[in-house]
Design a protein around this motif. Structure first.
Motif, mmCIF file in Angstrom:
data_model
loop_
_atom_site.group_PDB
_atom_site.id
_atom_site.type_symbol
_atom_site.label_atom_id
_atom_site.label_comp_id
_atom_site.label_asym_id
_atom_site.label_seq_id
_atom_site.Cartn_x
_atom_site.Cartn_y
_atom_site.Cartn_z
ATOM 1 N N ARG A 81 -0.261 8.783 0.160
ATOM 2 C CA ARG A 81 0.216 7.731 1.053
ATOM 3 C C ARG A 81 -0.791 6.592 1.122
ATOM 4 O O ARG A 81 -1.991 6.832 1.282
ATOM 5 C CB ARG A 81 0.448 8.312 2.456
ATOM 6 C CG ARG A 81 0.889 7.305 3.492
ATOM 7 C CD ARG A 81 1.358 7.994 4.763
ATOM 8 N NE ARG A 81 0.303 8.787 5.379
ATOM 9 C CZ ARG A 81 -0.625 8.275 6.189
ATOM 10 N NH1 ARG A 81 -0.648 6.978 6.437
ATOM 11 N NH2 ARG A 81 -1.525 9.052 6.744
ATOM 12 N N PRO A 82 -0.370 5.347 0.981
ATOM 13 C CA PRO A 82 -1.296 4.229 1.126
ATOM 14 C C PRO A 82 -2.017 4.314 2.467
ATOM 15 O O PRO A 82 -1.435 4.699 3.476
ATOM 16 C CB PRO A 82 -0.386 2.999 1.052
ATOM 17 C CG PRO A 82 0.788 3.466 0.247
ATOM 18 C CD PRO A 82 0.992 4.896 0.648
ATOM 19 N N HIS A 83 -3.267 3.952 2.467
ATOM 20 C CA HIS A 83 -4.076 4.140 3.658
ATOM 21 C C HIS A 83 -5.085 3.003 3.765
ATOM 22 O O HIS A 83 -5.305 2.255 2.808
ATOM 23 C CB HIS A 83 -4.797 5.484 3.601
ATOM 24 C CG HIS A 83 -5.565 5.668 2.329
ATOM 25 N ND1 HIS A 83 -4.993 6.172 1.179
ATOM 26 C CD2 HIS A 83 -6.847 5.378 2.006
ATOM 27 C CE1 HIS A 83 -5.901 6.189 0.208
ATOM 28 N NE2 HIS A 83 -7.026 5.711 0.691
ATOM 29 N N THR B 84 -5.039 1.550 -5.114
ATOM 30 C CA THR B 84 -5.311 2.226 -3.853
ATOM 31 C C THR B 84 -6.540 1.614 -3.192
ATOM 32 O O THR B 84 -6.558 1.359 -1.980
ATOM 33 C CB THR B 84 -5.540 3.725 -4.087
ATOM 34 O OG1 THR B 84 -4.373 4.299 -4.666
ATOM 35 C CG2 THR B 84 -5.847 4.441 -2.782
ATOM 36 N N GLU C 265 -5.816 -1.825 -1.703
ATOM 37 C CA GLU C 265 -5.150 -1.730 -0.410
ATOM 38 C C GLU C 265 -6.141 -1.361 0.689
ATOM 39 O O GLU C 265 -6.069 -1.860 1.813
ATOM 40 C CB GLU C 265 -4.011 -0.707 -0.483
ATOM 41 C CG GLU C 265 -3.328 -0.398 0.845
ATOM 42 C CD GLU C 265 -2.505 -1.548 1.396
ATOM 43 O OE1 GLU C 265 -1.908 -1.366 2.479
ATOM 44 O OE2 GLU C 265 -2.450 -2.624 0.780
ATOM 45 N N SER D 278 -6.947 -3.847 4.003
ATOM 46 C CA SER D 278 -6.805 -3.382 5.376
ATOM 47 C C SER D 278 -8.104 -3.558 6.162
ATOM 48 O O SER D 278 -8.081 -4.005 7.322
ATOM 49 C CB SER D 278 -6.391 -1.906 5.374
ATOM 50 O OG SER D 278 -6.395 -1.360 6.669
ATOM 51 N N GLU E 184 -2.918 -2.371 9.664
ATOM 52 C CA GLU E 184 -2.152 -1.131 9.693
ATOM 53 C C GLU E 184 -0.827 -1.236 8.945
ATOM 54 O O GLU E 184 -0.098 -0.251 8.847
ATOM 55 C CB GLU E 184 -1.913 -0.727 11.148
ATOM 56 C CG GLU E 184 -3.221 -0.430 11.874
ATOM 57 C CD GLU E 184 -3.036 -0.051 13.324
ATOM 58 O OE1 GLU E 184 -1.860 0.107 13.738
ATOM 59 O OE2 GLU E 184 -4.044 0.081 14.037
ATOM 60 N N ARG E 185 -0.535 -2.399 8.399
ATOM 61 C CA ARG E 185 0.704 -2.590 7.644
ATOM 62 C C ARG E 185 0.508 -2.116 6.210
ATOM 63 O O ARG E 185 -0.478 -2.439 5.564
ATOM 64 C CB ARG E 185 1.083 -4.075 7.652
ATOM 65 C CG ARG E 185 2.410 -4.367 6.958
ATOM 66 C CD ARG E 185 2.786 -5.830 7.109
ATOM 67 N NE ARG E 185 1.813 -6.725 6.484
ATOM 68 C CZ ARG E 185 1.141 -7.674 7.122
ATOM 69 N NH1 ARG E 185 1.314 -7.852 8.421
ATOM 70 N NH2 ARG E 185 0.288 -8.449 6.482
ATOM 71 N N VAL E 186 1.449 -1.356 5.709
ATOM 72 C CA VAL E 186 1.389 -0.870 4.329
ATOM 73 C C VAL E 186 1.898 -1.950 3.389
ATOM 74 O O VAL E 186 3.021 -2.421 3.538
ATOM 75 C CB VAL E 186 2.209 0.422 4.157
ATOM 76 C CG1 VAL E 186 2.253 0.829 2.683
ATOM 77 C CG2 VAL E 186 1.617 1.544 4.994
ATOM 78 N N GLU E 187 1.071 -2.346 2.434
ATOM 79 C CA GLU E 187 1.470 -3.381 1.483
ATOM 80 C C GLU E 187 1.381 -2.887 0.047
ATOM 81 O O GLU E 187 1.136 -3.641 -0.871
ATOM 82 C CB GLU E 187 0.584 -4.623 1.668
ATOM 83 C CG GLU E 187 0.748 -5.296 3.017
ATOM 84 C CD GLU E 187 0.008 -6.610 3.123
ATOM 85 O OE1 GLU E 187 -0.606 -7.032 2.120
ATOM 86 O OE2 GLU E 187 0.040 -7.224 4.202
ATOM 87 N N THR F 218 3.065 0.143 -2.758
ATOM 88 C CA THR F 218 3.902 1.272 -3.153
ATOM 89 C C THR F 218 3.315 1.859 -4.421
ATOM 90 O O THR F 218 3.224 1.179 -5.453
ATOM 91 C CB THR F 218 5.361 0.838 -3.418
ATOM 92 O OG1 THR F 218 5.892 0.263 -2.221
ATOM 93 C CG2 THR F 218 6.201 2.039 -3.821
#
Length: 454
Positions: free
Chosen positions: A353-355, A385, A388, A392, A405-408, A410
């Motif tokens: 999961r993106p983090h 990864t 991202e 963040s 905290e927004r996932v950008e 996939t």
């Protein structure tokens, strides 16, 4: 030490590799001032050490958006999006131009030797959170210097600390003494000197990941080339052989990674490599003619080889962070909130999961381990990864928690099963149920050598 106001200090980034430079680009984009400390003399020095290896990610997946934005005014044009760069391409066509744009925000020849709070060692609580970080580093001419920082982002990676051959996690007995015949890198067989080292010889390859696949395929190619007759590999696996051993194949959404696994299988099926399974190396001994004999923890002694290539993963160097209060998983040495997402004992397929900042935070507020360093000993890290992660963190440092905290991102599904935690119990893979984690199909590959001395 009389420290200036913390908010006036730079964000120190350790390492000018892909994720460290992306961190600097995101900080600049957010109006923050980075200072990148790089031990080497160029951008991406670790990447340059595997310049001959082709990535299984395309250019579109290894260029950070904020970095591309920073490069755009210089006239830089991203290489063909769907093409696969080598490590050398990545360093020369992207990392170095990005570093050049960052200019004097990068300090080369600066090897970080310690990070702490100014005037506070690990024990002291009083006013700890109000003190800036002090980052100590050594220059190429041996001078010791310090710089203060508001935040520290450690993107130093794990390339300098490869795993040993020993199955216990320690160097095998005799491993250090045999260092002249052992490599911990995928060999560049286009280099005449390196080619001569392996051509016509028997080489043990220890490992089960993409690097091991690359080495097996390279040695198989050498065996079929002019001057390569007699080249052969003995592939050492600590686990058994199952349907997941060679990765996701055609199901892998990173096609080049799937193709690499299939090529490695072809190298074994074609007789260019023998597989030895369930073998944990205990010792490396010299034979009477100077060749090397691998001895297993179960007493097996393999036929002598001329060279050994150890590709058992990497581990983070945490020595210079000893004065900081980090919360690290006791097994993976990754941040405790991230570890469950990447633990190969639990996760053997699908996606990570993106983090971002939440999973990468520590009790020591303001310090972050990112990129490969954040994964500790877990494998299969992807550059995007890391991009991202730093996006963040940069957002969080400017108070933009919504963006932090927004996932950008996939991530592509791997289609890879068989986590490292299952290698003692191959039947355990079937407990995961259907999908890509169903019970593995046993493969018969190559010609397993009869161990000597049994």
């Amino acid at each position: 030490m009389n420290a200036p106001a913390t908010a006036e200090l730079p964000v120190v980034v350790i390492g000018a590799g892909p994720v460290g430079l992306a961190a600097a680009a995101h900080l600049v984009d957010r109006g923050l001032e980075p200072l990148v400390l790089e031990a080497g003399s160029t951008a991406g020095p670790s990447v340059r050490e595997w310049s001959h290896v082709r990535l299984f990610s395309t250019w579109d997946e290894v260029v950070d958006p904020a970095a591309e934005k920073l490069l755009a005014p210089t006239g830089w044009v991203k290489p063909e999006a769907g093409a696969y760069p080598t490590g050398g391409d990545w360093a020369e066509l992207y990392l170095q131009p990005l570093a050049d744009v960052l200019g004097d925000r990068i300090r080369y020849g600066a090897a970080v030797t310690g990070v702490s709070r100014a005037g506070r060692d690990r024990i002291v609580d009083a006013d700890r959170d109000t003190q800036p970080f002090v980052v100590q580093y050594e220059t190429v001419d041996g001078r010791e210097l310090r710089v203060l920082a508001r935040t520290v982002i450690d993107a130093s990676g794990a390339w300098s600390t490869p795993g040993p051959a020993g199955g216990s996690g320690l160097p095998a007995l005799g491993e250090k003494a045999a260092a002249d015949r052992i490599s911990y890198r995928v060999p560049d067989l286009k280099d005449p000197a390196v080619r001569a080292r392996y051509a016509g010889r028997r080489t043990a390859v220890i490992g089960s990941g993409a690097s091991a696949f690359t080495a097996l395929v390279s040695l198989a190619d050498l065996a079929g080339a002019d001057g390569g007759a007699g080249t052969h590999a003995t592939w050492i696996l600590r686990r058994g052989i199952s349907g997941s051993t060679f990765g996701g194949g055609e199901a892998d959404q990173l096609p080049a990674r799937g193709a690499l696994g299939l090529a490695a299988k072809a190298a074994v099926d074609g007789g260019h490599a023998d597989a030895v399974t369930g073998f944990r190396t205990e010792a490396v001994e010299r034979s009477g003619d100077g060749r090397l004999i691998l001895v297993g923890e179960d007493g097996r002694r393999l036929d002598p080889v001329d060279e050994i290539i150890v590709l058992t993963g990497f581990r983070p160097d945490l020595s210079f962070l000893a004065e900081l209060r980090l919360a690290l998983d006791e097994r993976l040495q990754a941040p405790v909130a991230l570890a469950p997402l990447i633990d190969p004992n639990q996760h053997s397929c699908g996606t990570v999961r993106p983090h971002g900042v939440n999973e990468l935070s520590h009790p020591e507020e303001g310090v972050y381990l990112v990129g490969m360093k954040s994964y500790g000993r877990a494998p299969t890290f992807l550059a995007m990864t890391g991009y991202e992660q730093v996006r963040s963190i940069a957002a969080a440092l400017t108070g933009d928690r919504e963006a932090a905290e927004r996932v950008e991102l996939t991530l592509p599904e791997t289609g890879v099963c068989g986590g490292a935690g299952l290698f003692d119990e191959p039947e355990a893979a079937g407990q995961a149920g259907g999908g890509c984690c169903a019970a593995p199909t046993t493969l018969t590959i190559g010609r397993a050598p009869a161990p000597s001395g049994c």
